[in-house]
Design a protein around this motif. Structure first.
Motif, PDB file in Angstrom:
ATOM      1  N   UNK A  15       1.036  -1.626   0.436  1.00  0.00           N
ATOM      2  CA  UNK A  15       0.188  -0.331  -0.027  1.00  0.00           C
ATOM      3  C   UNK A  15       0.778   1.178   0.117  1.00  0.00           C
ATOM      4  N   UNK A  16       2.058   1.228   0.871  1.00  0.00           N
ATOM      5  CA  UNK A  16       2.701   2.710   0.862  1.00  0.00           C
ATOM      6  C   UNK A  16       3.228   2.335  -0.603  1.00  0.00           C
ATOM      7  N   UNK A  17       3.941   1.515  -0.874  1.00  0.00           N
ATOM      8  CA  UNK A  17       4.222   1.736  -2.321  1.00  0.00           C
ATOM      9  C   UNK A  17       4.033   2.097  -3.348  1.00  0.00           C
TER      10      UNK A  17
ATOM     11  N   UNK B 250       2.004   6.428  -7.081  1.00  0.00           N
ATOM     12  CA  UNK B 250       0.976   7.021  -7.577  1.00  0.00           C
ATOM     13  C   UNK B 250       0.847   8.393  -7.381  1.00  0.00           C
ATOM     14  N   UNK B 251       1.774   8.909  -5.929  1.00  0.00           N
ATOM     15  CA  UNK B 251       0.706  10.656  -5.457  1.00  0.00           C
ATOM     16  C   UNK B 251       1.953  10.781  -5.193  1.00  0.00           C
ATOM     17  N   UNK B 252       3.450  10.518  -5.767  1.00  0.00           N
ATOM     18  CA  UNK B 252       4.520  11.011  -4.875  1.00  0.00           C
ATOM     19  C   UNK B 252       5.162  11.444  -6.230  1.00  0.00           C
TER      20      UNK B 252
ATOM     21  N   UNK C 281       5.735  14.224  -9.456  1.00  0.00           N
ATOM     22  CA  UNK C 281       6.640  14.256 -10.079  1.00  0.00           C
ATOM     23  C   UNK C 281       7.275  14.946 -10.747  1.00  0.00           C
ATOM     24  N   UNK C 282       7.317  13.684 -11.466  1.00  0.00           N
ATOM     25  CA  UNK C 282       7.707  13.032 -13.487  1.00  0.00           C
ATOM     26  C   UNK C 282       7.142  14.190 -13.914  1.00  0.00           C
ATOM     27  N   UNK C 283       5.300  14.356 -13.689  1.00  0.00           N
ATOM     28  CA  UNK C 283       4.568  14.866 -14.412  1.00  0.00           C
ATOM     29  C   UNK C 283       4.927  15.896 -14.333  1.00  0.00           C
TER      30      UNK C 283
END
Length: 337
Positions: free
Chosen positions: A51-53, A58-60, A64-66
């Motif tokens: 869940x954390x991975x 997805x959320x970090x 950042x890449x986007x």
């Protein structure tokens, strides 16, 4: 050896051979069992951390890449007519005096607010670490401001320092002092510092945990040697708290350069008003906020954020480098072993 003993000797040798054969046969099975257990533990580890991975990716990492991709474009968030400009946004921000002014005010705020917050939190921790009456209630009251949501804290300070109906000017009126425009220049920066120090209870809790981890035997030995309370605090307590102070310095620096809500308390309602806040509070994050939401320059604002990210990495590395000789670890870090 008699002839009658030969069968017994042969039987013993046969048993030894049989046991050795069984051990050889069981060795691969034991190895397979250990490999299977290792595989199950590895699967369990990834199952529990998935869940954390997934959330981190997805959320970090994804945003950042986007944002990095946006920083090379002229995207405005609405129009499909955007262009790839390469390093154009970065060249523009390095040539923009507004960006440099905002960055300078941010650096000044960081080197001012972080030490003050750490000193205030440590002082409160020393106070509530003493055997006082109702100590638990005092700790709770001092920590409560730290759990107030940032939006609520911003509204509270905006009302307290309102020029016409704020409690701060009400107190000044009682002593015969004229009302002060606290939310305008040059007083806005001091209101922002007070808003940051108001939530020093978070630092107090961390410092209190560090104080309670300091061995009492060292304080008793210093007292027997005739050391004063200040000398004991300076020579024993502070060195043992140095890892905690380093942690607070790094996290405080990162939080201070990303401060948004205490700055927004000086602005009026609406996203366009962010460009008209007091000049003293127009810091780097407010510049990013204005470029994103007031001007709609998503590509340029993304470039500003990536420059801030790199600057935070550099500042963190410098802090670790400068403090490497003054931070005392009771347990030596793995990297130095």
């Amino acid at each position: 050896m008699s002839v009658g003993q030969l069968p017994s000797v042969a039987a013993a040798q046969a048993k030894k051979v049989t046991k050795a054969t069984k051990r050889l046969r069981s060795a691969p099975r034991a190895e397979r069992t250990r490999t299977s257990m290792t595989t199950r533990r590895r699967r369990a580890f990834y199952a529990f951390t998935s869940p954390w991975i997934i959330g981190f990716l997805l959320l970090t990492v994804g945003p950042m890449v986007y944002a990095l991709w946006l920083s090379f474009t002229t995207f405005d968030g609405i129009s499909p007519r955007w262009h790839y400009v390469g390093l154009g946004n970065y060249r523009e921000l390095f040539a923009d005096p507004v960006t440099w002014d905002a960055l300078g005010r941010t650096g000044l705020f960081a080197v001012t607010s972080v030490p003050l917050s750490i000193v205030a939190g440590l002082a409160l921790a020393v106070l509530v670490n003493r055997p006082l009456r109702a100590r638990g209630l005092l700790r709770t009251l001092l920590y409560l401001p730290a759990v107030v949501p940032p939006v609520g804290a911003g509204l509270i300070f905006k009302q307290l320092f309102n020029r016409d109906s704020g409690a701060a000017n009400g107190v000044l009126h009682l002593v015969g002092v004229d009302a002060v425009a606290w939310l305008d220049d040059p007083y806005a920066r001091y209101v922002m510092l007070m808003a940051v120090l108001w939530a020093a209870g978070n630092i107090m809790i961390i410092s209190l945990a560090g104080l309670q981890d300091v061995p009492r035997e060292l304080h008793e030995a210093a007292r027997i040697d005739g050391a004063s309370a200040w000398r004991t605090f300076r020579s024993i307590t502070v060195p043992l708290l140095s890892p905690v102070l380093l942690f607070q310095t790094v996290t405080g620096m990162i939080a201070s350069v990303q401060t948004v809500m205490p700055l927004l308390l000086t602005a009026n309602s609406g996203p366009q008003s962010v460009t008209s806040i007091p000049q003293a509070n127009y810091m780097y994050t407010m510049h990013v906020f204005a470029e994103y939401f007031a001007l709609g320059r998503y590509g340029y604002a993304s470039a500003l954020l990536w420059v801030l990210f790199v600057l935070i990495l550099i500042a963190t590395g410098l802090i670790f480098k400068v403090t490497s000789g003054v931070v005392f670890y009771t347990v030596e870090p793995e990297a130095k072993k």
